[in-house]
Motif scaffolding. Structure first.
Motif, PDB file in Angstrom:
ATOM      1  N   SER A 136      35.907   7.670   8.685  1.00 45.46           N
ATOM      2  CA  SER A 136      34.710   6.981   9.190  1.00 45.46           C
ATOM      3  C   SER A 136      34.628   5.562   8.648  1.00 45.46           C
ATOM      4  CB  SER A 136      33.438   7.750   8.801  1.00 45.46           C
ATOM      5  OG  SER A 136      33.291   7.786   7.397  1.00 45.46           O
ATOM      6  N   ILE A 137      33.974   4.707   9.422  1.00 42.67           N
ATOM      7  CA  ILE A 137      33.713   3.325   9.015  1.00 42.67           C
ATOM      8  C   ILE A 137      32.235   3.050   9.251  1.00 42.67           C
ATOM      9  CG2 ILE A 137      34.188   0.890   9.469  1.00 42.67           C
ATOM     10  CD1 ILE A 137      36.987   1.799  10.435  1.00 42.67           C
ATOM     11  N   ILE A 138      31.533   2.652   8.201  1.00 45.57           N
ATOM     12  CA  ILE A 138      30.098   2.399   8.280  1.00 45.57           C
ATOM     13  C   ILE A 138      29.835   0.945   7.903  1.00 45.57           C
ATOM     14  CG2 ILE A 138      27.821   3.048   7.406  1.00 45.57           C
ATOM     15  CD1 ILE A 138      29.121   5.751   6.578  1.00 45.57           C
ATOM     16  N   VAL A 139      29.297   0.167   8.828  1.00 47.59           N
ATOM     17  CA  VAL A 139      28.900  -1.201   8.520  1.00 47.59           C
ATOM     18  C   VAL A 139      27.495  -1.162   7.926  1.00 47.59           C
ATOM     19  CG1 VAL A 139      28.425  -3.487   9.443  1.00 47.59           C
ATOM     20  CG2 VAL A 139      30.356  -2.188  10.307  1.00 47.59           C
ATOM     21  N   ARG A 179      23.369  -1.703  10.306  1.00 44.82           N
ATOM     22  CA  ARG A 179      22.830  -3.023   9.953  1.00 44.82           C
ATOM     23  C   ARG A 179      21.337  -3.159  10.208  1.00 44.82           C
ATOM     24  NH1 ARG A 179      26.767  -6.704  13.233  1.00 44.82           N
ATOM     25  NH2 ARG A 179      26.487  -4.933  14.625  1.00 44.82           N
ATOM     26  N   GLN A 180      20.829  -2.425  11.182  1.00 48.99           N
ATOM     27  CA  GLN A 180      19.404  -2.523  11.483  1.00 48.99           C
ATOM     28  C   GLN A 180      18.642  -1.281  11.005  1.00 48.99           C
ATOM     29  OE1 GLN A 180      18.436  -5.465  12.571  1.00 48.99           O
ATOM     30  NE2 GLN A 180      20.616  -6.034  12.648  1.00 48.99           N
ATOM     31  N   ARG A 181      19.273  -0.427  10.209  1.00 47.16           N
ATOM     32  CA  ARG A 181      18.644   0.813   9.753  1.00 47.16           C
ATOM     33  C   ARG A 181      18.597   0.789   8.227  1.00 47.16           C
ATOM     34  NH1 ARG A 181      19.378   5.261  13.887  1.00 47.16           N
ATOM     35  NH2 ARG A 181      20.031   4.182  15.788  1.00 47.16           N
ATOM     36  N   TYR A 182      17.488   0.335   7.667  1.00 47.58           N
ATOM     37  CA  TYR A 182      17.389   0.192   6.212  1.00 47.58           C
ATOM     38  C   TYR A 182      15.924   0.166   5.783  1.00 47.58           C
ATOM     39  CZ  TYR A 182      16.469  -4.650   7.605  1.00 47.58           C
ATOM     40  OH  TYR A 182      15.955  -5.767   8.201  1.00 47.58           O
ATOM     41  N   GLU A 183      15.723   0.317   4.484  1.00 43.29           N
ATOM     42  CA  GLU A 183      14.435   0.104   3.845  1.00 43.29           C
ATOM     43  C   GLU A 183      14.606  -1.023   2.836  1.00 43.29           C
ATOM     44  OE1 GLU A 183      13.266   3.833   2.212  1.00 43.29           O
ATOM     45  OE2 GLU A 183      13.157   4.844   4.175  1.00 43.29           O
ATOM     46  N   THR A 184      13.528  -1.482   2.216  1.00 42.37           N
ATOM     47  CA  THR A 184      13.632  -2.567   1.235  1.00 42.37           C
ATOM     48  C   THR A 184      12.996  -2.141  -0.085  1.00 42.37           C
ATOM     49  OG1 THR A 184      11.562  -3.586   1.987  1.00 42.37           O
ATOM     50  CG2 THR A 184      13.605  -4.369   3.001  1.00 42.37           C
ATOM     51  N   GLU A 185      13.496  -2.742  -1.170  1.00 42.78           N
ATOM     52  CA  GLU A 185      12.899  -2.538  -2.493  1.00 42.78           C
ATOM     53  C   GLU A 185      13.108  -3.801  -3.311  1.00 42.78           C
ATOM     54  OE1 GLU A 185      16.470  -0.528  -5.146  1.00 42.78           O
ATOM     55  OE2 GLU A 185      15.058   0.822  -4.131  1.00 42.78           O
ATOM     56  N   LYS A 203      17.960  -4.668   0.367  1.00 44.95           N
ATOM     57  CA  LYS A 203      17.910  -3.591   1.360  1.00 44.95           C
ATOM     58  C   LYS A 203      18.574  -2.335   0.800  1.00 44.95           C
ATOM     59  CE  LYS A 203      18.005  -6.869   5.212  1.00 44.95           C
ATOM     60  NZ  LYS A 203      18.781  -7.402   6.356  1.00 44.95           N
ATOM     61  N   VAL A 204      18.070  -1.167   1.199  1.00 49.94           N
ATOM     62  CA  VAL A 204      18.634   0.108   0.757  1.00 49.94           C
ATOM     63  C   VAL A 204      18.771   1.048   1.946  1.00 49.94           C
ATOM     64  CG1 VAL A 204      17.692  -0.088  -1.576  1.00 49.94           C
ATOM     65  CG2 VAL A 204      16.372   1.078   0.195  1.00 49.94           C
ATOM     66  N   ILE A 205      19.700   1.981   1.832  1.00 49.94           N
ATOM     67  CA  ILE A 205      19.858   3.036   2.833  1.00 49.94           C
ATOM     68  C   ILE A 205      19.150   4.278   2.298  1.00 49.94           C
ATOM     69  CG2 ILE A 205      21.504   4.424   4.145  1.00 49.94           C
ATOM     70  CD1 ILE A 205      23.622   2.275   3.521  1.00 49.94           C
ATOM     71  N   SER A 206      18.247   4.839   3.075  1.00 52.19           N
ATOM     72  CA  SER A 206      17.480   5.998   2.623  1.00 52.19           C
ATOM     73  C   SER A 206      18.359   7.250   2.591  1.00 52.19           C
ATOM     74  CB  SER A 206      16.282   6.235   3.533  1.00 52.19           C
ATOM     75  OG  SER A 206      16.715   6.661   4.820  1.00 52.19           O
ATOM     76  N   GLU A 207      17.938   8.245   1.824  1.00 46.68           N
ATOM     77  CA  GLU A 207      18.690   9.496   1.737  1.00 46.68           C
ATOM     78  C   GLU A 207      18.703  10.221   3.079  1.00 46.68           C
ATOM     79  OE1 GLU A 207      17.870  12.030  -1.536  1.00 46.68           O
ATOM     80  OE2 GLU A 207      17.829  10.406  -3.000  1.00 46.68           O
TER      81      GLU A 207
END
Length: 513
Positions: A261-264, A297-303, A326-330
């Motif tokens: 898999s490749i995840i940007v 790239r458009q799927r994130y949260e912030t902290e 930016k962070v990726i949620s669980e």
């Protein structure tokens, strides 16, 4: 826990006045079993949650070399993603390549407390932090202080699992063998190919990665050491670089069916590094022949994270400030795992791509090349990301500036008008991109003509980086100077041998010299 509160507690546990003294304190403490146990007990009282890497927070804040090495350590959400993506049913020993303070290892251990680890790391300052992180979690591991790419080992340590905490000792050689790998190596780093590199097993089936960039050298090194999966956090450039050696390596990895898999990833996930990143998961035991391409790239949260000023005068470097990242949620990570398992195809998000389709696209691995978008008008990458890639290339060109006499340039075949047009075109685009996305294209500044007779000057045009072009010129110059020095010494010896008899006989009088 707030960082500054953590720092005060940290100093009290280690009984130090200045946080900078902790490296030497850790070195002397960890190898003494009783002192190590007492230190772990004291630390547990103030930081009982072992799922959090507090040592990384301390090291990143006080010790990370942002000016020269641009050190930046792995955000937790990326570490969690890599831990999940590299998981296999029968995993026992995990290699953490370029382990740092152990951020990836800790999240992998959170998923499976029975795992053993081989942690390889080059930076001697972070080794004590890594050893302490392992000891306090009672992790059975080997820590190898080494140069991963040259395979030069400096020291090897073992954290031996105990009743509550691991003990630390120095050992003579590594005994563990890895079946999976997690890694966030330094990005776009120059390296020196070992002698007879092509004969080494890791490079024997494909090209040796170019010395100008070690990204694929880390990948091939890891794949040679494991039997199962490897998940790497890498710069997006590895997906589409035009370097012929790297293109051949991409082709090799695709045709060997190693890429799962490749995840940007979203931008601005790191505190310092602005390079766009991706997560590539390799699997040497794949049972299908597709690659799952995912665009986050458009799927994130912030902290917000606290950070020390690293550049400028004391008014800035003495300042602590909050930076939004930016962070990726669980839940997002879990959805990614589902898409990979089910060969998901969702417009604008993910697609399972066949090896044949990748081959037809000249082995370019950028997910947006394959994923269908619901709105064709938005099927391209965001403008600011495209501009960032353009600026990255121009900045690399600008690092080495050539100033050359105009007549000489023309005689050597330089198309001076083309260089002038190059600048003019960029200026036009820069105005447009600033208007549509707020980002300018930087000016080309790598070539200049002069009227000075016979002038040819190469200059390093950057305070932050050394030009790879200039290093190639330097190496050629160094080799030729070595040759000329040998020739000079040969003629000096000939002169000495000719002069000596005549000086001894008095035929030549040097009294007046």
């Amino acid at each position: 826990m707030e960082l500054l509160q953590l720092v005060e507690k940290f100093k009290s546990v280690f009984r130090i006045e200045k946080i900078e003294d902790v490296v030497d304190e850790l070195k002397s403490t960890l190898l003494n079993a009783e002192k190590c146990r007492k230190l772990c007990e004291d630390w547990i009282l103030i930081c009982p949650d072992l799922t959090i890497d507090y040592m990384q927070m301390i090291f990143q804040y006080y010790f990370a070399d942002r000016k020269e090495k641009m050190q930046d350590y792995t955000p937790k959400s990326l570490a969690v993603a890599v831990a999940e993506l590299s998981k296999t049913k029968d995993e026992k020993n995990c290699l953490d390549l370029c382990a740092g303070s152990g951020a990836l290892t800790i999240q992998k251990w959170n998923e499976n407390n029975d795992l053993k680890f081989i942690c390889k790391e080059y930076d001697s300052r972070v080794i004590p932090f890594l050893l302490f992180n392992l000891a306090i979690r009672n992790i059975d591991a080997e820590v190898i202080h080494c140069d991963v790419l040259s395979d030069e080992i400096f020291k090897t340590y073992r954290t031996q699992k105990g009743n509550r905490f691991a003990t630390v000792k120095e050992i003579t050689k590594s005994e563990f063998k890895a079946d999976c790998c997690i890694s966030n190596p330094p990005y776009n780093m120059k390296w020196e190919q070992p002698v007879f590199a092509q004969l080494q097993n890791r490079f024997s089936q494909c090209e040796v990665p170019p010395e100008s960039n070690a990204n694929y050298a880390f990948v091939l090194t890891a794949l040679d050491e494991i039997t199962g999966k490897a998940s790497f956090i890498l710069p997006n450039g590895v997906l589409s670089t035009d370097n012929q050696k790297e293109k051949q390596i991409r082709q090799y990895l695709v045709e060997m069916n190693f890429i799962e898999s490749i995840i940007v990833c979203p931008d601005k996930m790191f505190e310092v590094t602005s390079i766009p990143t991706c997560i590539i998961t390799f699997n040497k035991n794949k049972q299908h022949s597709t690659v799952e391409m995912i665009d986050l790239r458009q799927r994130y949260e912030t902290e917000q994270r606290m950070q020390n000023g690293q550049f400028g005068g004391k008014s800035h470097t003495n300042r602590t400030y909050a930076k939004e990242v930016k962070v990726i949620s669980e839940s997002q990570i879990q959805d990614v795992l589902i898409q990979i398992e089910q060969y998901g195809n969702i417009a604008g998000y993910c697609k399972a791509v066949s090896i044949e389709e990748i081959k037809n696209n000249n082995y370019v691995l950028v997910p947006s090349r394959y994923i269908e978008f619901e709105n064709i008008e938005n099927a391209h990458r965001p403008y600011n990301e495209i501009v960032a890639d353009i600026n990255r290339i121009i900045t690399e060109k600008n690092t080495c500036k050539l100033t050359i006499n105009e007549t000489i340039a023309k005689s050597l075949g330089f198309d001076i008008e083309l260089f002038k047009q190059d600048n003019s075109t960029n200026n036009d685009f820069s105005k447009l991109t600033e208007k549509i996305c707020g980002e300018k294209i930087v000016k080309n500044d790598y070539f200049k003509t002069t009227k000075n007779k016979n002038e040819i000057t190469f200059a390093n045009n950057s305070k932050e980086n050394i030009s790879s072009i200039l290093m190639m010129i330097f190496n050629t110059w160094k080799q030729h100077i070595y040759y000329l020095n040998v020739e000079e010494n040969r003629y000096l010896a000939e002169l000495r041998d000719a002069l000596l008899p005549e000086l001894m006989s008095g035929k030549i009088d040097i009294g007046d010299i």
